[in-house]
Write an enzyme that holds these catalytic residues in place. Structure first.
Site: not given
Length: 831
Positions: A490, A493-496, A608, A512
């Protein structure tokens, strides 16, 4: 070190010996679509666009059910005709020489074709299927839209397909398909920080930016391959740190460099941006940074151009190049080309993250001999289209492969290079063994000063000092996500990746997952767990649990049905949010931020805040998310000294310049969010050369419009008719206060929360009065009551903050919200 310098010299010498044969730009294919005449186009010297109806070959195209439209009102002859297709159609070329081709599509979005929506694709490069020309493809009705791709085309038939979307149609005004110089794009280049990317030529490259840094616009008639280079002004983050160098009158010395005139024309190398310092000592100052809006989570081919027209002597300048804040490289022009005025370029593959911003910076190096400055001449950014199927592996050497053109010279030099590289690699291998073994312990699982390290076992978490009751077994997460089924993704992102999952207790969650075993993002993973395991608030996303086994880093959150706030503002097919909904969402987010700042011991700074980190549940209640960059503010301290992290466009300029993070940094970012909610447009628009410079940055543009009394011109048209002017005025005032340059002039989040609640009440009641204002209009005593109570806005907030700061377990559920306070005052229809 001496061996490495010798190898570098040999490589450069070898590249000069093996430079490609002279290149003559081809005269085909230049197609004037829908025309039976030939057209000489201004800006394309010695090039004729031939009408597709009279093209002598080798060209064919779909004539059935296509038609020609003509518009003599267009001044440029090339765009007076267009070919229109009502069904999937094609242009087919006979390619006699394999290689990299520049393919340009020319569209003029006139009234006749303004409703066209379609796709462009080729048989091999299916990545182009997402290319569309929507109604808003250009902001200037007098300017064409030209999209450029670089494709590796083999001999034989090459077809370009135009496919209308649904009942719409496709059109094209002109086409260019011509062979680029040999070795124009390499197949393998470095990928920061220490990897390499192989297989570039198996993908299509779409040109996103071509920037003449420090110079004027370079038009096609001044470029060797009819390219356009635009000035860099609108991409500079802090223009006060940069200055334009004095343009060089001498022609760049291409003969001594590693580039030809076809890589970039002379005007690009004759201008530059350098640091705005005196250069006399090593400065303690910010770098010069350019920021570009690119596709999120995509790979980009980046080419940076240099030519030392700044230094007074050979070897006087050494500086650093930074890419996206996570990679730096020392640039020594003397070591690379050896002389002043000699151009060279460097290529990289750079990954963008979820923010969609790519930063390129230059800064001085303490290794410089006598002039502490830095310079840059040009930048090109091309998106590598489609999913990557190439192999990325550690780059253990700086070797470069060149074609062998002479068996004797080539063989000799290859032997010398091979021996030298073997020695260097052997030396580096001894060093790298310690590094690679150490990374097993410290890279992902939380290292130890003990020489034995801390190696993670299969089923035991090594994350220290965390709530073990939140641990969710990996097997349960696997089951919840159907073994991380791609159909359940869904978000990315930068993390995964983020997956939708259902736990065995039936709870729907968002999962996540970091890239398994990568070790990247461990600090953010740890921070998120530490913060969210200690706080609870109805406007902060709840952490359900985490997994820290089998080299996995997984966070499990409550599922937010409606996705991100940005999903509902622009570039979306979702229904528009009403003004009342937007106000309530902003109020919810402000409430969550206020609790972060005041409800935990010492306070927490998010760092952020942006519309993608504000999530909406099924009832459009807002919750702040993503605490990986958050910082705890130390007790009795006004700020935190820390490196720059955040998202360009939302970043507090004072924090950027001083590296001093405060709660007011979140307030600035939230001010940008307020403008984004009001205007429904991105915070940075840098890819549109037709956009006036003052409109590129939303914060600057919004403040400018507000101060000029033109606020209504930037409001999202979908809600313009429903906003009460008093509510709009209060909302805009709140955003302006948040965006003050000096943090001391910004309000607290508690004051922002109150002001937003006030804006909501004004929207509902339609009445507005300033504090201290004498009653000269008809108003109820209740309305007068709110003016009296509104005067000391800090008084209620102090009481509320004292309650919130009692302990980390405070949930804020029992505290009166600002809306409830208004309700107690009984203001007409207040909720």
């Amino acid at each position: 070190m001496q061996m490495e310098k010798l190898l570098l010299f040999l490589l450069l010498f070898f590249s000069i010996l093996l430079s490609p044969a002279a290149y003559t730009p081809p005269d085909h294919f230049f197609i004037n679509c829908g025309s039976d005449t030939n057209t000489n186009v201004s800006g394309y010297p010695n090039r004729t666009f031939i009408g597709d109806l009279i093209y002598p070959g080798p060209l064919s195209f779909t004539k059935q059910k296509s038609k020609v439209i003509t518009n003599s009102q267009i001044s440029d002859v090339l765009y007076q005709t267009a070919r229109v297709f009502k069904q999937q159609s094609f242009y087919e070329f006979d390619i006699d020489t394999a290689g990299i081709y520049l393919v340009r599509f020319h569209f003029f979005n006139s009234t006749d074709v303004s409703t066209a929506v379609f796709y462009v694709s080729t048989a091999r490069f299916s990545q182009l299927k997402n290319f569309t020309v929507p109604r808003s493809s250009t902001n200037d009705s007098n300017s064409p839209l030209i999209d450029e791709f670089l494709l590796n085309i083999t001999q034989g038939k090459f077809s370009i397909y135009f496919t209308p979307h649904g009942s719409s149609f496709a059109f094209i005004n002109a086409l260019e398909v011509f062979l680029a110089p040999a070795n124009f794009i390499p197949d393998k280049v470095p990928t920061p920080p220490n990897k390499s990317y192989s297989g570039i030529l198996s993908h299509a490259l779409q040109t996103i930016y071509r920037i003449n840094v420090g110079g004027e616009k370079v038009t096609p008639d001044n470029d060797t391959l009819w390219r356009t280079w635009i000035p860099d002004d609108k991409f500079l983050y802090n223009s006060s740190m940069a200055k334009k160098s004095t343009p060089s009158s001498a022609r760049p010395n291409y003969e001594k460099g590693n580039v030809t005139v076809y890589i970039a024309p002379a005007p690009v190398y004759k201008t530059a941006i350098e640091m705005n310092t005196n250069g006399s000592n090593y400065p303690d100052t910010s770098n010069v940074t350019w920021s570009f809006n690119v596709s999120k989570n995509s790979r980009h081919f980046v080419r940076v151009h240099f030519c030392n027209i700044v230094g007074k002597s050979v070897g006087s300048i050494i500086f650093n190049l930074y890419l996206n804040g996570n990679y730096s490289r020392k640039i020594d022009p003397h070591e690379i080309v050896g002389e002043l005025g000699v151009p060279f370029c460097l290529d990289f593959v750079v990954d963008s993250d979820e923010s969609g911003a790519m930063n390129i910076s230059i800064g001085p190096s303490k290794d410089s001999l006598d002039t502490y400055t830095a310079f840059l001449n040009g930048v090109e950014i091309m998106e590598i289209m489609g999913e990557s199927s190439v192999v990325i592996k550690p780059d253990k050497s700086t070797k470069t492969v060149f074609p062998v053109v002479g068996p004797v010279v080539g063989g000799l030099l290859v032997c010398v290079l091979a021996v030298g590289l073997f020695i260097v690699l052997k030396k580096r291998k001894r060093t790298s063994v310690k590094t690679s073994v150490w990374s097993l312990f410290s890279g992902h699982g939380g290292g130890s000063s003990d020489s034995k390290g801390t190696y993670r076992t299969i089923n035991v978490s090594q994350v220290p000092n965390l709530n073990l009751s939140l641990i969710i077994p990996f097997t349960e997460i696997q089951s919840a996500t159907k073994n991380f089924d791609e159909k359940l993704v869904i978000g990315r992102g930068g993390f995964g990746n983020v997956y939708r999952g259902i736990l065995k207790n039936g709870l729907t969650v968002a999962v996540k997952r970091s890239q398994p075993g990568s070790g990247q993002g461990f600090d953010e993973f740890l921070t998120e767990i530490m913060i969210l395991s200690k706080i609870r608030h109805r406007h902060l996303v709840s952490l359900i649990g985490y997994c820290d086994e089998r080299f996995e880093m997984i966070l499990v959150y409550e599922f937010m049905e409606k996705g991100t706030l940005r999903d509902h503002l622009y570039n979306t097919d979702l229904p528009f949010l009403s003004w009342k909904q937007r106000l309530e969402i902003c109020i919810g987010a402000a409430s969550g931020l206020n609790y972060l700042h005041k409800g935990s011991t010492g306070g927490i700074i998010h760092r952020d805040i942006k519309t993608t980190n504000i999530l909406l549940d099924e009832n459009f209640n807002a919750k702040v998310a993503d605490f990986g960059l958050s910082k705890s503010a130390p007790l009795n301290e006004t700020h935190v000294n820390t490196g720059i992290k955040g998202t360009f466009g939302y970043l507090d300029p004072e924090y950027f310049q001083t590296q001093q993070l405060t709660e007011k940094s979140d307030v600035y970012s939230f001010g940008v969010v307020l403008l984004e909610v009001l205007c429904a447009r991105p915070v940075i628009i840098s890819r549109d050369p037709q956009l006036p410079m003052e409109q590129v940055n939303l914060a600057e543009w919004g403040l400018l419009c507000h101060r000029k009394g033109l606020l209504d011109t930037i409001v999202d048209p979908s809600i313009k008719g429903e906003i009460n002017l008093n509510s709009l005025r209060k909302f805009a005032e709140t955003a302006e206060k948040c965006l003050q340059e000096d943090s001391v002039d910004r309000p607290s989040m508690g004051d922002v929360l109150w002001d937003l609640e006030y804006a909501l009440q004004l929207q509902q009641t339609g009445l507005y009065r300033e504090p201290h204002e004498d009653s000269t209009i008809e108003a109820t005593s209740d309305l007068q009551m709110i003016n009296v109570q509104r005067l000391p806005s800090h008084s209620l907030q102090i009481e509320r903050d004292e309650l919130l700061i009692l302990g980390e377990s405070i949930t804020d559920e029992s505290l009166p919200s600002a809306s409830e306070v208004f309700s107690q005052l009984r203001i007409n229809n207040a909720r």
